[in-house]
Design a protein around this motif. Structure first.
Motif, short mmCIF file in Angstrom:
data_model
loop_
_atom_site.label_atom_id
_atom_site.label_comp_id
_atom_site.label_asym_id
_atom_site.label_seq_id
_atom_site.Cartn_x
_atom_site.Cartn_y
_atom_site.Cartn_z
N MET A 197 0.88 -1.20 -0.09
CA MET A 197 -0.04 0.14 0.02
C MET A 197 1.03 1.17 0.02
SD MET A 197 -3.16 -0.85 2.70
CE MET A 197 -4.14 -2.28 2.21
N VAL A 198 0.40 2.41 -0.44
CA VAL A 198 0.96 3.78 -0.30
C VAL A 198 0.31 4.57 0.60
CG1 VAL A 198 2.08 5.38 -1.42
CG2 VAL A 198 1.88 3.24 -2.46
N ASP A 199 -0.94 5.10 0.07
CA ASP A 199 -1.87 6.19 0.88
C ASP A 199 -2.60 5.47 1.78
OD1 ASP A 199 -2.84 5.14 -1.66
OD2 ASP A 199 -4.67 6.33 -1.10
N GLY A 200 -3.46 4.35 1.29
CA GLY A 200 -4.24 3.68 2.26
C GLY A 200 -5.47 4.40 2.26
N GLY A 260 -7.37 4.74 -1.08
CA GLY A 260 -7.92 4.69 -2.46
C GLY A 260 -7.34 5.64 -3.50
N MET A 261 -6.24 5.87 -3.29
CA MET A 261 -5.80 7.11 -4.15
C MET A 261 -4.64 6.43 -5.28
SD MET A 261 -3.81 10.49 -3.04
CE MET A 261 -2.01 9.81 -3.18
N CYS A 262 -4.22 5.51 -5.00
CA CYS A 262 -2.96 4.88 -5.85
C CYS A 262 -3.28 3.67 -6.68
CB CYS A 262 -1.87 4.90 -5.02
SG CYS A 262 -1.67 3.49 -3.97
N GLY A 263 -3.91 2.75 -6.01
CA GLY A 263 -4.26 1.53 -6.55
C GLY A 263 -3.29 0.49 -6.43
N ALA A 264 -2.30 0.72 -5.48
CA ALA A 264 -1.20 0.03 -5.47
C ALA A 264 -1.69 -1.42 -4.66
CB ALA A 264 0.03 0.48 -4.57
N CYS A 265 -2.90 -1.24 -4.01
CA CYS A 265 -3.18 -2.49 -3.27
C CYS A 265 -4.51 -3.20 -3.97
CB CYS A 265 -3.79 -1.90 -1.80
SG CYS A 265 -5.44 -0.73 -2.33
N PHE A 269 -9.77 -2.39 -4.34
CA PHE A 269 -8.85 -1.86 -3.63
C PHE A 269 -8.62 -2.50 -1.89
CE2 PHE A 269 -8.05 2.15 -6.30
CZ PHE A 269 -7.83 1.52 -7.48
N CYS A 325 -7.43 -1.36 0.58
CA CYS A 325 -7.31 -0.27 1.40
C CYS A 325 -8.77 0.41 1.71
CB CYS A 325 -6.38 0.79 1.27
SG CYS A 325 -6.87 1.88 -0.03
S1 FES Z 1 -2.98 1.88 -0.85
FE1 FES Z 1 -3.39 3.21 -2.49
S2 FES Z 1 -5.33 2.78 -3.10
FE2 FES Z 1 -4.93 1.47 -1.38
#
Ligand code: FES
Ligand SMILES: Cc1cc2nc3c(=O)[nH]c(=O)nc-3n(C[C@H](O)[C@H](O)[C@H](O)COP(=O)(O)OP(=O)(O)OC[C@H]3O[C@@H](n4cnc5c(N)ncnc54)[C@H](O)[C@@H]3O)c2cc1C
Ligand SMILES: Cc1cc2nc3c(=O)[nH]c(=O)nc-3n(C[C@H](O)[C@H](O)[C@H](O)COP(=O)(O)OP(=O)(O)OC[C@H]3O[C@@H](n4cnc5c(N)ncnc54)[C@H](O)[C@@H]3O)c2cc1C
Ligand code: SF4
Ligand code: SF4
Lengths: 300, 463
Positions: free
Chosen positions: A228-231, A233-238, A248, A250
């Motif tokens: 995760m990056v932001d946690g 919902g902003m980045c989609g890494a998760c 997502f 997070c």
């Molecule tokens: S951690 Fe960035 S969208 Fe879930």
């Protein structure tokens, strides 16, 4: 350049070799969190955003309990923090409350629930078992680990679980074997009929528990811990594949129906910055351009 | 000097800057600024002011530049904008103030943005601060989100005497200004941070790490914490993906993730802990400002980068200046091209992308010609990394946790355009959260409009 309070560590306990518990003063999180949710903390100015499950909370004292295993760079750095030290940032609660909490009371009261905790997974399982008991429901719990010294929170969980079963891979404590052996034993030999299993631990464990419980026909909830990056919902890494949808973790999770999770994809993604394999792939792909300390560290 | 031509501005050499994160544009010197300012003919009915969403008194400040009274020029701009060093850098001036500048009819328009930047930079370097609000009324208002919309609303409210607190979900204030727009276009420490500090110097409190809807709700802020009005400037941060096969492979990122890792988490600086995957060959899918930023970031991290965009160069939504800079730095463009599938190796990593060529058909509702696939034109791009830059939409968190807050089918908060008032009493909104992804200056304009309406609302409530 901001006007926050600091996030001071009010208590630190070593639960096992390399596994630590901390109470952190974070009133806004403590006032709003529920079992199943997580926080993100940043240790210092140059730290990563590290997601950790909420293990307990004290709304009055304004504290949130976290438990982590010092594995790689970032978590090892956390382990160096002492009582009285403060983290730079601490935010949450993130993600959804546990499925159990969201379930209608009449439905949950009819269910026979088994928790399955693997390794540090005992930390996120603990508040759920506690919540069940405090709200008048019973539940059993399996705690599994590689060996005796990695079994954590046994006494705490015992207070709230109806039955508790311990398994260790090397047989140094409790039953010898993994959590699946224990589930099989309970269901096939002891004739227990569970309606719902909540399995939390390493992804590989959750994957195999889900393969087994699918065969056994028992609905299983898992808690996913992708990168995760932001946690928020902003980045989609998760992102994860759940059935035929992209979710997502997070914001939609971290809990999902384990029988719908694409674990192989999730494990592959988790390895992106992490495992030996991931690292050698990185090195192969990028040569020396990948200078980053976060990727040269550990094996687990 | 040819008055029809603007005074050229110095930039870092493309070959050099392609390898560093330092700012591309170097700005005017005092003499250059004065020369450029002298091109303004001080129109009585200055069109440029109407072209600026926050109505800066453009001839007014430019006149002070001509007089070399930069302090005064700064005080004039500061009446209208809290973030001039930022706007001077990232405003799409060519479609705003400069588009309607009289000078532009015959020759180049006055470089209003570059002059604004000069004044703001000069003020900062010379320690000039905006003046303090005189009267405090002690009434509390909450601002959600510390992007340009929230910062502007906060500044305006503080100047009217309100006790303002900004709540920000991330660990740094600034919104897209810190997590999205890269260092080489908008330096964080040197430019963004001081302008945010200027807002704080007005007495505005910024509480980071507060995710409204999770850490606290709007109702709690109003009922339990004594905030009499709330402005929502939570932006449009939710990334889109294409839904093509292979999109979850290792090495596929949203532009938001890529840029956040690099900007907010400083992955480009090896003394920070955050990792970033560069890949030798990177494709960025999309053609907006965000795509250009992601591409130029990957380039600086050492990759060979291709932009893949389904329409032609004419339709590229990015600012012309950004496209020009990207080309200069050696970014490749595959225009009229659309991805169909991401190819994945046996270890689960990206190895290529199957694309198809497009041609432009009839104009669609948006007036742009619709791209149509050319059958049988598939080809494969060899790649290690794909960055999806397909636009963003507002995060549903606040809407889903605030009863009675209306949104439209795109997830944007519905407001009265003239006031920014939402469907909830005392709750105002503006910026990307209302319009969907737009621009810094439009977000600021919305913050300003809402501040005025909030003040009216609070005054009327008082009676
Ligand atoms: S951690 Fe960035 S969208 Fe879930
Ligand atoms: C919702 C959630 C809850 C979690 N709860 C707990 C918990 O209660 N206790 C606990 O010990 N661990 C928990 N984790 C995992 C924990 O966040 C990771 O172990 C930690 O981030 C790894 O950092 P590292 O540098 O020490 O490890 P490494 O294994 O060295 O990681 C290398 C790099 O990979 C990245 N990375 C690896 N795993 C993750 C991850 N899951 N999220 C973000 N980045 C990652 C980081 O960039 C890191 O620098 C949780 C993760 C998630 C997503
Ligand atoms: C890479 C990139 C490049 C761009 N380049 C340009 C450019 O060159 N010129 C230009 O004019 N525009 C540009 N834009 C667009 C511009 O940045 C945005 O339109 C503008 O920032 C919108 O401002 P805002 O205040 O509405 O929202 P944002 O800047 O998005 O700020 C919103 C803030 O609210 C916070 N937030 C969200 N939800 C919550 C919550 N629940 N609780 C608390 N806080 C919350 C977010 O973390 C964020 O900090 C670019 C955008 C991107 C992504
Ligand atoms: S804020 Fe933007 S639109 Fe307004 S004068 Fe400055 S550059 Fe032009
Ligand atoms: S329109 Fe152009 S020339 Fe006229 S006042 Fe504005 S900047 Fe000066």
């Amino acid at each position: 350049m901001t006007d926050n309070n600091s996030y001071t560590i009010s208590k630190k306990v070593k639960l096992a070799n390399s596994i630590h518990l901390m109470d952190v003063i974070a009133p806004r999180v403590a006032a709003h969190c529920y079992p199943g949710q997580f926080i993100i903390l940043i240790a210092d100015e140059k730290g990563e955003r590290i997601p950790l499950t909420i293990c307990d909370y004290d709304r009055e004292a304004g504290t949130v309990t976290i438990v982590f295993q010092a594995l790689g760079n970032s978590t090892k750095l956390l382990a160096e923090y002492k009582e009285g030290d403060a983290f730079r940032d601490f935010t949450g609660p993130l993600g959804q409350r546990s499925e159990l909490i969201k379930m209608p009371k009449e439905e949950l009261s009819k269910k026979k629930v088994l928790f399955v905790a693997g390794g540090v997974g005992a930390a996120p399982v603990y508040p759920q078992v506690k919540w069940m008991k405090e709200n008048g429901y019973e539940a059993d719990c399996i705690i599994g680990a590689r060996s005796k010294d990695l079994i954590i929170l046994e006494d705490q969980i015992k207070q709230y679980a109806k039955n508790i079963y311990i398994t260790t891979d090397d047989g140094s404590y409790g039953m010898a074997g993994n959590v699946n052996d224990c589930i099989k034993y309970l269901v096939n030999e002891k004739g227990q009929s569970y309606d719902l299993i909540v399995a939390i631990g390493p992804m590989i464990m959750m994957k195999y528990v889900c393969i087994l419980t699918k065969e056994l026909g028992i609905k299983t909830i898992v808690s996913m811990n992708p990168i995760m990056v932001d946690g928020t919902g902003m980045c989609g890494a998760c992102r994860l594949t759940i059935g035929d949808q992209i979710k997502f973790a997070c914001v939609d999770g971290p809990e999902f129906d384990g029988h719908l999770v694409n674990f192989d994809e999730a494990m592959n993604r988790l390895a992106m910055y992490k495992t030996q394999e991931g690292k050698s792939v990185l090195r192969e792909r990028e040569g020396d351009t990948h200078h980053h300390a976060g990727c040269e560290c550990h094996d687990n | 000097m040819d008055v029809l031509k603007k005074v050229p501005i110095k930039e870092q050499d493309p070959k050099v800057r392609a390898k560093n994160f330092e700012e591309v544009c170097l700005g005017y010197t005092l003499d250059e600024a004065v020369a450029e300012a002298s091109r303004c003919i001080q129109c009585k009915n200055a069109k440029c002011i109407k072209g600026c969403p926050v109505s800066i008194d453009i001839p007014g400040f430019i006149n002070e530049v001509v007089n070399k009274d930069i302090n005064e020029a700064y005080q004039i701009i500061n009446k209208y904008s809290a973030l001039p060093a930022i706007c001077g850098r990232v405003c799409p001036q060519e479609v705003q103030c400069e588009q309607v500048c009289i000078r532009g009819i015959k020759g180049d328009p006055v470089s209003i943005g570059k002059l604004e930047r000069f004044v703001a930079d000069w003020a900062r370097e010379n320690g000039i601060k905006p003046s303090q609000p005189k009267n405090k009324n002690g009434r509390k208002v909450a601002i959600i989100g510390s992007g340009p919309a929230g910062l502007t609303c906060a500044k305006e409210m503080a100047e009217m005497g309100y006790d303002v607190t900004i709540f920000e979900a991330l660990h740094e204030p600034g919104g897209v200004l810190v997590y999205g727009i890269p260092e080489f276009r908008l330096p964080k420490e040197a430019v963004v941070r001081p302008e945010i500090e200027n807002v704080r110097a007005l007495g505005v409190k910024i509480e980071t790490n507060v995710i409204v809807g999770k850490s606290v709700t709007i109702d709690e802020l109003m009922n339990d914490e004594g905030f009499e009005a709330v402005f929502v400037g939570s932006g449009a941060g939710l990334p889109k993906f294409m839904g093509i096969p292979g999109e979850n492979a290792n090495g596929v990122f949203s532009a938001n993730e890529y840029l956040t890792r690099s900007n907010l988490m400083k992955a480009f600086d090896s003394s920070y802990d955050t990792p970033i995957i560069t890949g030798k060959k990177v494709a960025v899918v999309g053609g907006g400002n965000v795509a250009m930023d992601a591409a130029r970031t990957a380039l600086r991290l050492g990759a060979e980068v291709t932009i893949v965009y389904r329409r032609s160069e004419e339709e590229l939504p990015a600012r012309i200046e950004e496209v020009h800079h990207a080309k200069e730095e050696g970014i490749h463009f595959q225009l009229l091209t659309n991805p169909k599938e991401i190819l994945v190796d046996e270890k689960g990593w990206v190895k290529g992308m199957r694309c198809v060529r497009m041609e432009l058909g009839e104009a669609d509702q948006s007036g742009r010609r619709r791209p149509i696939e050319i059958e049988g034109s598939d080809f494969i791009l060899d790649l290690n990394t794909v960055i999806m830059s397909l636009g963003t939409s507002p995060n549903p968190l606040i809407i889903s946790t605030t009863k009675g807050l209306e949104s439209n089918k795109y997830g944007c908060i519905v407001v009265d355009e003239a006031t920014g008032l939402s469907s909830r009493e005392g709750v105002f909104a503006g910026g990307d959260a209302v319009t969907g992804a737009a621009t810094v200056i439009l977000a600021m304009g919305a913050g300003k409009v809402a501040a005025k309406a909030m003040n009216d609302y609070l005054l009327s409530k008082n009676v």
